[in-house]
Scaffold this active site. Sequence first.
Site, PDB file in Angstrom:
ATOM      1  CB  CYS A 118      -5.644  -2.973  -0.035  1.00 46.68           C
ATOM      2  SG  CYS A 118      -5.033  -4.655  -0.129  1.00 46.68           S
ATOM      3  CG  ASP A 164       3.144  -2.530   0.928  1.00 43.99           C
ATOM      4  OD1 ASP A 164       3.167  -3.778   0.875  1.00 43.99           O
ATOM      5  OD2 ASP A 164       2.130  -1.858   0.692  1.00 43.99           O
ATOM      6  CG  HIS A 191      -0.235  -3.502   2.362  1.00 46.87           C
ATOM      7  ND1 HIS A 191      -0.159  -2.975   1.084  1.00 46.87           N
ATOM      8  CD2 HIS A 191      -1.454  -4.078   2.458  1.00 46.87           C
ATOM      9  CE1 HIS A 191      -1.284  -3.236   0.438  1.00 46.87           C
ATOM     10  NE2 HIS A 191      -2.087  -3.898   1.258  1.00 46.87           N
TER      11      HIS A 191
END
Length: 222
Positions: A118, A164, A191
């Site tokens: 991330c 995502d 994600h």
Amino acid sequence: MGKDIELTARDGHRLAAYRADPAGRPRAGMVVIQEIFGVNHHIRNVTDRYAAAGYAAVAPAIFDRVERGVSLGYEAADIAAGRDIRAKTDWDAVVADIAAAVALLAGEGLKVGTVGFCWGGSVSYLAAARLPVQASVGYYGGQIVPFLGEAPKAPTMLHFGDRDGGIPLADVLKIARAHPGVEIHIYPAGHGFACDERKDFTPACADQAWERTQAFFAHHLG
């Protein structure tokens, strides 16, 4: 398997870190870079997993300059809190804190890689561009495009999910065009697909990304 340690950045800032070591001689060093949720349960598990794979692994607490002891979950309130802390961080200072972990492991005579998730995926990209590392991997890093003017100096691999909602495939293509030497993999996933504590966890994609990452590090770090 692991223990809490302290690192010192070049500007004198002291930050916490979680370290896990293999049973025998490490094959290399690995800096595990957190998401916006701090050095939480998931990041500690990832660090332990790298130690089990033979790496001396360190996860620096790169939120410490803003708030110490951050360990969040993945609910809406956690996401909001993590984003608020991240907004107060400074990219240069974050890279300096990663550099402290790199220096620790390099000082032990190890080749060093970075792997981030991330927000940490973007930081791992910057580590490849700015720090003396031998290989870097980033998972679903959504802040890479603003730094495309900085080319990775170390071999770099990036993982993205095609579902995502926060990282358009157009951004992934921008990265590919700017730096064709970066190895990019796209998965049928959202994600956070590699985190078994997230709703978008996708085991098959997570396993494939892990296998590709381990082969990549084995090739570049030994």
